[in-house]
Scaffold this active site. Structure first.
Site, PDB file in Angstrom:
ATOM      1  N   ASP A 123      -1.498   2.016  -6.008  1.00 47.51           N
ATOM      2  CA  ASP A 123      -1.112   2.946  -4.939  1.00 47.51           C
ATOM      3  C   ASP A 123       0.402   3.162  -4.923  1.00 47.51           C
ATOM      4  O   ASP A 123       0.888   4.116  -4.325  1.00 47.51           O
ATOM      5  CB  ASP A 123      -1.512   2.360  -3.572  1.00 47.51           C
ATOM      6  N   GLN A 133      -8.033   0.711   0.769  1.00 50.24           N
ATOM      7  CA  GLN A 133      -7.991   1.993   1.464  1.00 50.24           C
ATOM      8  C   GLN A 133      -7.393   1.824   2.859  1.00 50.24           C
ATOM      9  O   GLN A 133      -7.752   0.911   3.602  1.00 50.24           O
ATOM     10  CB  GLN A 133      -9.415   2.589   1.540  1.00 50.24           C
ATOM     11  N   LYS A 185     -12.892   8.353  -5.170  1.00 53.48           N
ATOM     12  CA  LYS A 185     -12.040   7.562  -6.073  1.00 53.48           C
ATOM     13  C   LYS A 185     -12.911   6.772  -7.045  1.00 53.48           C
ATOM     14  O   LYS A 185     -12.638   6.730  -8.245  1.00 53.48           O
ATOM     15  CB  LYS A 185     -11.149   6.603  -5.256  1.00 53.48           C
TER      16      LYS A 185
HETATM   17  N1  GUN Z   1      -5.375   6.576   2.918  1.00 54.61           N
HETATM   18  C1  GUN Z   1      -4.998   7.858   2.826  1.00 54.61           C
HETATM   19  N2  GUN Z   1      -4.394   8.101   1.629  1.00 54.61           N
HETATM   20  C2  GUN Z   1      -4.398   6.928   0.960  1.00 54.61           C
HETATM   21  C3  GUN Z   1      -3.929   6.542  -0.322  1.00 54.61           C
HETATM   22  O1  GUN Z   1      -3.365   7.309  -1.109  1.00 54.61           O
HETATM   23  N3  GUN Z   1      -4.131   5.223  -0.642  1.00 54.61           N
HETATM   24  C4  GUN Z   1      -4.723   4.342   0.197  1.00 54.61           C
HETATM   25  N4  GUN Z   1      -4.856   3.086  -0.207  1.00 54.61           N
HETATM   26  N5  GUN Z   1      -5.166   4.684   1.396  1.00 54.61           N
HETATM   27  C5  GUN Z   1      -5.007   5.953   1.776  1.00 54.61           C
END
Ligand code: GUN
Length: 301
Positions: free
Chosen positions: A137, A114, A70
């Protein structure tokens, strides 16, 4: 060619059907290029670059990889990437204080924490602490509520990316029955809301669902988001279905595999996402898209 031979040939091709691959990697690369151009235009017009803060608590191996990807994508399109790595023993209060600071920080347009978080931190509390305008998100109750009410704001990234991929297959949403396997807050539930918004008839299957095979067999659109291989069997898949595999699992040798057995599912489906190179890159592209959207909205207001 005689009609009998033609009929035989079409029967043969139907029985040996092999799906077209939905190339999420290539689609996401195209989207990132467009986002990079739009970012340059924003900067050329005198705006600071969009800023995304990505917070990782602890050292979960899979999360570290996702977060690295990311941050890398964020920097590549010209965003200001703020990397915040916190030790596993970080308290909930410390995290909430940090989020309060980032909410006030003018250089930050998006905040991502995350998941999963360590057990001693209440993830729902943390997500609710992010100001909805910076919730890239799309997990904040406000943004989920908007999606429920058919007025989407910032939308959860994985379902948003899947909708984009499904649109590329020219599916007729109004005449489709979708089955989602997995009812998580991150994928299954918002996926159902996105499909419903597009006019699809939707069923969501979960750990208490009985006779999963009979549900899967009805799916024109099948989205599997369990995180464990083997629960959905390829022979259940309706011939011609569009199959979206959200699972990312690791073989003993370190290679990645999805929730569905790709080689056999490919014989049943009309379209299918691979793992890797399907949904994963789209989630990141949509995170970038949400961050640019959040930046645009904040600069206007
Ligand atoms: N953990 C797994 N997928 C995601 C996501 O799309 N966003 C976040 N913040 N954590 C995750």
């Amino acid at each position: 060619m005689g009609s009998i031979i033609r009929a035989l040939l079409s029967l043969l091709s139907a029985t040996q059907m092999s799906a077209q691959i939905i190339d999420g990697k290539a689609t996401a690369a195209t989207l990132r290029k467009d986002l990079a151009i739009r970012t340059q235009q924003l900067i050329a017009a005198g705006s600071p670059p969009p800023g995304l803060a990505v917070i990782l608590v602890g050292s979960d191996a899979a999360s570290e990889i996702y977060v690295r990807n990311k941050r890398k994508a964020c920097a590549e399109v010209g965003f200001n990437s703020r990397a915040i790595d916190l030790p596993v023993e970080t308290t909930e209060n410390t995290l909430l204080t940090l989020i309060a600071e980032l909410n006030q920080d003018e250089s930050v347009d998006g905040i991502l924490v995350q998941l999963p978080l360590p057990d001693h931190i209440d993830a729902a509390k943390v997500i609710s602490a992010i100001t909805p305008e910076k919730d890239v998100d799309g997990f904040h109750p406000h943004n989920i509520g908007l999606l429920v009410q058919r007025q989407p704001g910032l939308r959860p990234c994985t379902p948003k990316g899947i909708m984009y991929l499904l649109e590329q297959t020219e599916v007729d949403f109004h005449r489709s029955h979708a089955v989602i396997v997995g009812a998580s807050n991150i994928v299954g539930r918002p996926m159902a809301l996105e499909l419903l918004l597009a006019g699809v008839t939707v069923a969501v299957c979960h750990r208490f669902t009985e006779d999963l095979a009979s549900h899967v067999a009805r799916a024109d659109i099948l989205v599997v988001a369990i995180g464990k291989p083997g629960i959905v069997q390829s022979q259940w898949i309706k011939p011609g279905a569009r199959v979206i595999d959200v699972g990312v699992n690791r073989n003993d040798d370190g290679t990645l595999l999805g929730d569905i057995e790709f080689a056999t599912a490919k014989q049943q489906a009309s379209w299918i996402t691979p793992v890797p190179g399907g949904v994963g890159p789209m989630t990141i592209a949509m995170l970038l898209s949400n961050t640019l959207e959040a930046a645009g909205l904040r600069r206007k207001s």
